[in-house]
Design a protein around this motif. Structure first.
Motif, short mmCIF file in Angstrom:
data_model
loop_
_atom_site.label_atom_id
_atom_site.label_comp_id
_atom_site.label_asym_id
_atom_site.label_seq_id
_atom_site.Cartn_x
_atom_site.Cartn_y
_atom_site.Cartn_z
N TYR A 72 -12.64 -37.39 -17.01
CA TYR A 72 -12.84 -36.36 -15.98
C TYR A 72 -12.80 -36.98 -14.58
CZ TYR A 72 -15.76 -33.48 -12.89
OH TYR A 72 -16.26 -32.78 -11.83
N HIS A 76 -9.91 -36.46 -11.68
CA HIS A 76 -10.46 -35.94 -10.43
C HIS A 76 -9.90 -36.73 -9.25
CE1 HIS A 76 -13.40 -34.40 -7.56
NE2 HIS A 76 -13.87 -33.58 -8.48
N PRO A 81 -10.15 -31.68 -8.03
CA PRO A 81 -11.23 -31.11 -8.84
C PRO A 81 -10.79 -30.02 -9.81
CG PRO A 81 -11.38 -30.37 -6.55
CD PRO A 81 -10.35 -31.45 -6.58
N ALA A 84 -9.10 -31.58 -12.87
CA ALA A 84 -10.12 -32.34 -13.61
C ALA A 84 -11.04 -31.40 -14.37
CB ALA A 84 -10.93 -33.20 -12.65
#
Length: 432
Positions: A72, A76, A81, A84
């Protein structure tokens, strides 16, 4: 982070990689590979190569970004974001859905030893739920307790696999190979077998997720990931191939416990029952490791403000108590649904979705390596190492091939699952 908190060491991280990859599935795998004969040996080589490429990807990313959340966090940094969150959302679902399968496998392996489990209505479902919550309690109690369980069960689970691998090195003869060679080699056969062998190696990214609870993560996680992946691939490939070559094809084709059949054939019925116990321990250990990740991943997302804040709340033992219990509650609901015969199709459907979500995560992490290497955010590669661009391209291609190999239905519904995460992302962000 409080420096007094217990941290996971190198060997515990290796146990997390090996233990999460070797669950209950590998003990059933030889029966699934039986129709492919020697194609499965080539498939193991292909799958091991792809897994090692992915391990290099995660090792390099974890060295540059030893952050909680692992995959993650990498996506990211590389893609922002939203991407992710979508990937982590699908992966999180794949964890607690997969936990149902692992817990069910653990109970099914001990049911022949305790017939009442199968005979009493609801007994197997009740034991499965109890197993999930027992290990949820272990993980709630603390990272040290979870790491201890993971280390012990990993040692126990590889013992029968090493014994079978040694048996193969001593007992396989030309006649055994000739029997398996009756099935002709083909590209389609290798591809189909490689799709099956891949499932035995899912979980190689496990040590990257609780990075903030690992001692010296920038060094420990890459080494543990590489050693765990190579060791798992070698043990599983040799052990499964041994079963394939030594158990008669007619027996293997209808076997529900191929490793038990092999042990009974060479070492007696008592050894067969012992292998069944070890298989249950294997599933028990894998379930422990995946429940750990079940709480740590949403915790990392919540700390960034991209998941409900309550998932970042820690218990008195510095563990993500709500995340652990919430994931296990969802798993419990799925177990109860699966107990109703009419709901079996829902369980199968969820497994299909979770597998695709895991493969998408692999593909995007490999693409993240390429992007971060292109933008020079990974730092200089070590002298003499394989060029990262080559590794990234191979790992991305392998992941995409595995997604296609999962089938059209898995790809379509997996995409639907990931797209469903888009409105959730904006909802969580707006309510932060």
């Amino acid at each position: 982070m409080n420096s007094q908190r217990p941290l996971l060491g190198f060997w515990t991280c290796v146990a997390l990689v090996v233990g999460n990859s070797i669950g209950s599935g590998v003990f059933l795998l030889p029966a699934s590979l039986a129709p492919f004969g020697l194609n499965s040996i080539l498939a193991w080589g292909f799958t091991a190569s792809g897994a090692i490429a992915l391990a290099i990807v995660f090792a390099r990313l974890s060295r540059a970004y030893p952050c909680a959340g692992g995959p993650y966090a990498y996506v990211h940094v590389a893609f922002g974001p939203l991407t992710a969150f979508i990937v982590a959302w699908g992966y999180w679902i794949s964890i607690w859905v997969g936990n149902v399968s692992i817990a069910t496998g653990a109970v099914s392996y001990v049911s022949p030893l305790f017939p009442w489990i199968a005979e009493q209505p609801g007994a197997s479902a009740l034991l499965t739920v109890a197993l999930v919550w027992l290990l949820t309690l272990v993980n709630w109690y603390g990272i040290k307790a979870s790491g201890w369980v993971q280390s012990v069960t990993t040692v126990l689970k590889i013992l029968p696999l090493i014994a079978v691998a040694a048996l193969g090195l001593l007992s396989v003869r030309t006649s055994s190979i000739e029997a398996a060679a009756q099935i002709p080699l083909s590209v389609s056969g290798v591809t189909a077998a490689a799709t099956l062998t891949l499932w035995a190696l899912l979980g190689l990214e496990s040590a990257t997720i609780p990075a903030d609870k690992v001692a010296n993560p920038a060094r420990t996680i890459p080494l543990a990931t590489m050693l765990g992946t190579v060791g798992t691939a070698l043990i599983c490939a040799v052990a499964c191939t041994t079963v394939l070559l030594l158990v008669p094809p007619a027996t293997l084709a209808k076997s529900n416990a191929p490793f038990v059949d092999l042990a009974s054939q060479f070492w007696g019925l008592g050894a067969g029952k012992l292998v069944a116990v070890f298989a249950a321990i294997s599933a028990f250990g894998a379930l422990n490791g995946w429940i750990l990740l079940q709480g740590e991943l949403p915790r990392a997302m919540a700390l960034r403000g991209e998941f409900p804040r309550i998932f970042a709340r820690e218990s008195v033992h510095n563990t993500p108590g709500f995340g652990l219990c919430f994931g296990s509650a969802l798993a419990t609901l799925l177990i109860v649904a699966n107990y109703q015969k009419s709901m079996v199709s829902i369980f199968t459907f969820m497994i299909l979705l979770s597998t695709t979500a895991c493969l998408v995560l692999y593909a995007l992490c490999s693409a993240a390596l390429l992007r971060l290497q292109w933008t020079q955010q990974l730092g200089a590669a070590r002298r003499g190492s394989v060029p990262l661009a080559v590794v990234g391209i191979l790992a991305t291609a392998y992941s995409l091939w595995a997604i296609v190999g999962a089938g059209t239905e898995a790809v379509v519904w997996g995409a639907a699952l990931l797209v469903a995460g888009v409105p959730l992302f904006y909802w969580f962000r707006s309510s932060r």
